[in-house]
Scaffold this motif. Sequence first.
Motif, mmCIF file in Angstrom:
data_model
loop_
_atom_site.group_PDB
_atom_site.id
_atom_site.type_symbol
_atom_site.label_atom_id
_atom_site.label_comp_id
_atom_site.label_asym_id
_atom_site.label_seq_id
_atom_site.Cartn_x
_atom_site.Cartn_y
_atom_site.Cartn_z
ATOM 1 N N GLU A 218 1.253 -1.429 0.198
ATOM 2 C CA GLU A 218 0.033 0.162 -0.262
ATOM 3 C C GLU A 218 0.900 1.520 -0.086
ATOM 4 O OE1 GLU A 218 -2.835 0.066 3.405
ATOM 5 O OE2 GLU A 218 -3.584 -2.109 2.247
ATOM 6 N N ASP A 219 0.704 2.194 -0.485
ATOM 7 C CA ASP A 219 1.130 4.096 -0.880
ATOM 8 C C ASP A 219 0.361 4.385 0.555
ATOM 9 O OD1 ASP A 219 2.185 3.301 -2.832
ATOM 10 O OD2 ASP A 219 0.794 3.221 -4.155
ATOM 11 N N PRO A 220 1.169 5.394 1.285
ATOM 12 C CA PRO A 220 1.029 6.087 2.199
ATOM 13 C C PRO A 220 -0.078 7.850 1.493
ATOM 14 C CG PRO A 220 2.961 6.569 1.425
ATOM 15 C CD PRO A 220 2.597 5.500 1.461
ATOM 16 N N PHE A 221 -1.323 7.931 2.159
ATOM 17 C CA PHE A 221 -1.689 8.697 1.634
ATOM 18 C C PHE A 221 -1.518 10.081 1.282
ATOM 19 C CE2 PHE A 221 -5.628 11.333 2.538
ATOM 20 C CZ PHE A 221 -5.909 12.429 0.863
ATOM 21 N N GLN A 333 2.740 8.783 -12.145
ATOM 22 C CA GLN A 333 3.736 7.917 -12.507
ATOM 23 C C GLN A 333 3.973 6.347 -11.565
ATOM 24 O OE1 GLN A 333 7.039 10.361 -13.552
ATOM 25 N NE2 GLN A 333 5.734 11.044 -15.603
ATOM 26 N N ARG A 334 3.907 6.796 -10.151
ATOM 27 C CA ARG A 334 3.955 5.805 -9.785
ATOM 28 C C ARG A 334 3.040 4.708 -9.185
ATOM 29 N NH1 ARG A 334 4.251 7.125 -2.759
ATOM 30 N NH2 ARG A 334 1.831 7.481 -3.399
ATOM 31 N N ASN A 335 1.717 5.009 -9.155
ATOM 32 C CA ASN A 335 0.999 4.300 -9.849
ATOM 33 C C ASN A 335 0.784 3.873 -10.840
ATOM 34 O OD1 ASN A 335 -0.816 5.768 -7.370
ATOM 35 N ND2 ASN A 335 -1.657 6.947 -8.251
ATOM 36 N N GLN A 336 1.581 4.267 -12.300
ATOM 37 C CA GLN A 336 1.644 3.924 -12.906
ATOM 38 C C GLN A 336 2.592 2.417 -12.958
ATOM 39 O OE1 GLN A 336 2.034 6.201 -16.526
ATOM 40 N NE2 GLN A 336 1.288 7.858 -15.998
ATOM 41 N N VAL A 390 10.048 -0.942 -10.461
ATOM 42 C CA VAL A 390 11.163 -0.710 -9.064
ATOM 43 C C VAL A 390 11.136 0.358 -8.717
ATOM 44 C CG1 VAL A 390 12.096 -1.665 -7.130
ATOM 45 C CG2 VAL A 390 10.328 -2.681 -8.911
ATOM 46 N N LYS A 391 12.012 0.706 -9.642
ATOM 47 C CA LYS A 391 13.274 2.359 -9.705
ATOM 48 C C LYS A 391 11.833 2.977 -10.252
ATOM 49 C CE LYS A 391 14.944 3.909 -13.542
ATOM 50 N NZ LYS A 391 15.551 4.071 -15.224
ATOM 51 N N GLY A 392 10.752 2.958 -10.965
ATOM 52 C CA GLY A 392 10.050 4.164 -11.340
ATOM 53 C C GLY A 392 9.307 4.143 -9.691
ATOM 54 N N TYR A 393 8.960 3.111 -9.314
ATOM 55 C CA TYR A 393 8.357 3.292 -8.320
ATOM 56 C C TYR A 393 8.972 4.054 -7.121
ATOM 57 C CZ TYR A 393 5.887 2.690 -4.119
ATOM 58 O OH TYR A 393 4.533 2.963 -2.993
ATOM 59 N N TYR A 394 10.183 4.046 -7.261
ATOM 60 C CA TYR A 394 11.020 4.731 -5.970
ATOM 61 C C TYR A 394 11.498 6.187 -6.054
ATOM 62 C CZ TYR A 394 10.786 0.896 -2.920
ATOM 63 O OH TYR A 394 9.879 -0.072 -2.042
ATOM 64 N N VAL A 395 11.920 6.220 -7.325
ATOM 65 C CA VAL A 395 12.146 7.511 -7.600
ATOM 66 C C VAL A 395 10.967 8.669 -7.581
ATOM 67 C CG1 VAL A 395 12.190 9.340 -9.909
ATOM 68 C CG2 VAL A 395 13.607 7.009 -9.537
ATOM 69 N N GLN A 396 9.569 7.922 -8.247
ATOM 70 C CA GLN A 396 8.250 8.933 -7.854
ATOM 71 C C GLN A 396 8.289 9.151 -6.283
ATOM 72 O OE1 GLN A 396 7.662 10.536 -10.681
ATOM 73 N NE2 GLN A 396 8.954 9.608 -12.003
ATOM 74 N N SER A 397 8.368 8.319 -5.893
ATOM 75 C CA SER A 397 8.386 8.213 -4.519
ATOM 76 C C SER A 397 9.081 9.186 -3.696
ATOM 77 C CB SER A 397 8.148 7.338 -4.039
ATOM 78 O OG SER A 397 7.344 6.656 -3.893
ATOM 79 N N ALA A 398 10.668 9.547 -4.084
ATOM 80 C CA ALA A 398 11.519 10.692 -3.607
ATOM 81 C C ALA A 398 11.204 11.478 -3.673
ATOM 82 C CB ALA A 398 12.738 9.546 -4.548
ATOM 83 N N ILE A 399 10.394 11.896 -5.323
ATOM 84 C CA ILE A 399 9.824 13.475 -5.505
ATOM 85 C C ILE A 399 9.142 14.214 -4.479
ATOM 86 C CG2 ILE A 399 8.423 14.688 -7.780
ATOM 87 C CD1 ILE A 399 10.180 12.943 -9.881
ATOM 88 N N ILE A 400 7.657 12.609 -4.367
ATOM 89 C CA ILE A 400 6.505 13.198 -3.758
ATOM 90 C C ILE A 400 7.503 13.736 -2.623
ATOM 91 C CG2 ILE A 400 4.883 12.326 -2.591
ATOM 92 C CD1 ILE A 400 4.254 10.574 -4.650
ATOM 93 N N ASN A 401 8.127 12.507 -2.180
ATOM 94 C CA ASN A 401 8.612 13.134 -0.883
ATOM 95 C C ASN A 401 9.163 14.671 -0.370
ATOM 96 O OD1 ASN A 401 9.869 12.149 2.275
ATOM 97 N ND2 ASN A 401 11.833 12.576 1.021
#
Length: 405
Positions: A218-221, A333-336, A390-401
């Motif tokens: 799950e992703d944090p809201f 993009q993280r959801n994608q 996986v890379k795309g997910y964490y890269v986009q998570s870093a942007i969100i952070n």
Amino acid sequence: MKKLKYILVFLFVSAFAKAQQLQSYIQEAEANNPEIQAFELRYNIAEEKVNEANWIPNTEVSAGYFVSEPETRVGAQRARIGVKQMLPWFGTITARENYATAMADAEYVEITIAKRKLALSVAQSYYRLYSIRAKQAVLDENIQLLETYERLALTSVEVGKASAVDVLRLQIRQNEIQQQKEVLEEEFTAEQTAFNNLLNRDSMMNVDVVPEMEIPQEDPFYDNEALTLNPELLKYDKLYESVAQSELLNQRESLPMIGFGLDYLPVTERSDVNLSDNGKDVLMPMVSVSIPIFNNRYKSISRQNELRRQEIETQREQRLNVLESAFVKAQSQRNQARIAYNTQARNLKQAQDAEEILVKNYETGTIDFNDVLDIQELQLKFQMNQIESVKGYYVQSAIINYLIN
């Protein structure tokens, strides 16, 4: 249940170790990066300007000698020595210090922004390094798989159930995968150099990356309201405050200045008469006021400050729009990436099932090595796409952070 508990504990420890490793790299970068050091020096300069603001006009000292001594009743005046000190209106120095402090606060926000951008760059580079190493591991597995198939093909050739061409095709495929692995090694070297430069250390130092990363269940809201705490917006708030302090300072400087002085005039004693104050020197305290009658300069500065406030408000609004767009795009993009990862996982499972069928066919004495190559190529494609997801997910998570934390 015990086994499940141990698995969950292991996953938690692994995720914590990964976060700690990346965080240690980020801390090292913040401590050593020259750009951050330059921003900190700018902030130190701005802080020192607060001390600079505590000043008053220079003390004026004057001295003059009478070439033709003016005669007075008590004697001739020989010279004139004066001291004068102008003082700004009450509160002017405090207003000047407050303005300098506001400017220093704005510089401090710049440090925060620079550190967050640096942390984002380090994280993104780290995830790229992970993806390269993960792809190399997948290529090694595929090379070993092809070697197994090559041995099967050689055995089939010996019994007349396969052609030597099948063996050559399998070897060619191994060569292609080996080429991909070597190309990835070059990419890793280049990315490792970029990563080390972010940390301002030897470009050839080895970078340790985690061997495996997975997308969480799950992703944090996140709420868009968190964007208002982004330092890029706080910077405009600090700039707005500095303009407000600039206007207060301008109003203080438009007020009169008060001066205090003292003149001393030595007097020559008269010899022709006998007076009670004969030859008595003159000591004259003075008070002066400097009034800015022609104050167009201060009116113009006030108008400039008002325009500057309007400019900052529009810039902040525009930046908020940009950040909101980036936030929505990163989430999308993280959801994608998650969708793509799940799709590749299903495809990979089906490709592995097809591989098992081929192996069973070999046990019955029939195997089509063209199908083997097709399935192997599909598996490799799905595995590579999974790593990219996986890379795309964490890269986009870093942007969100970066945007909201």
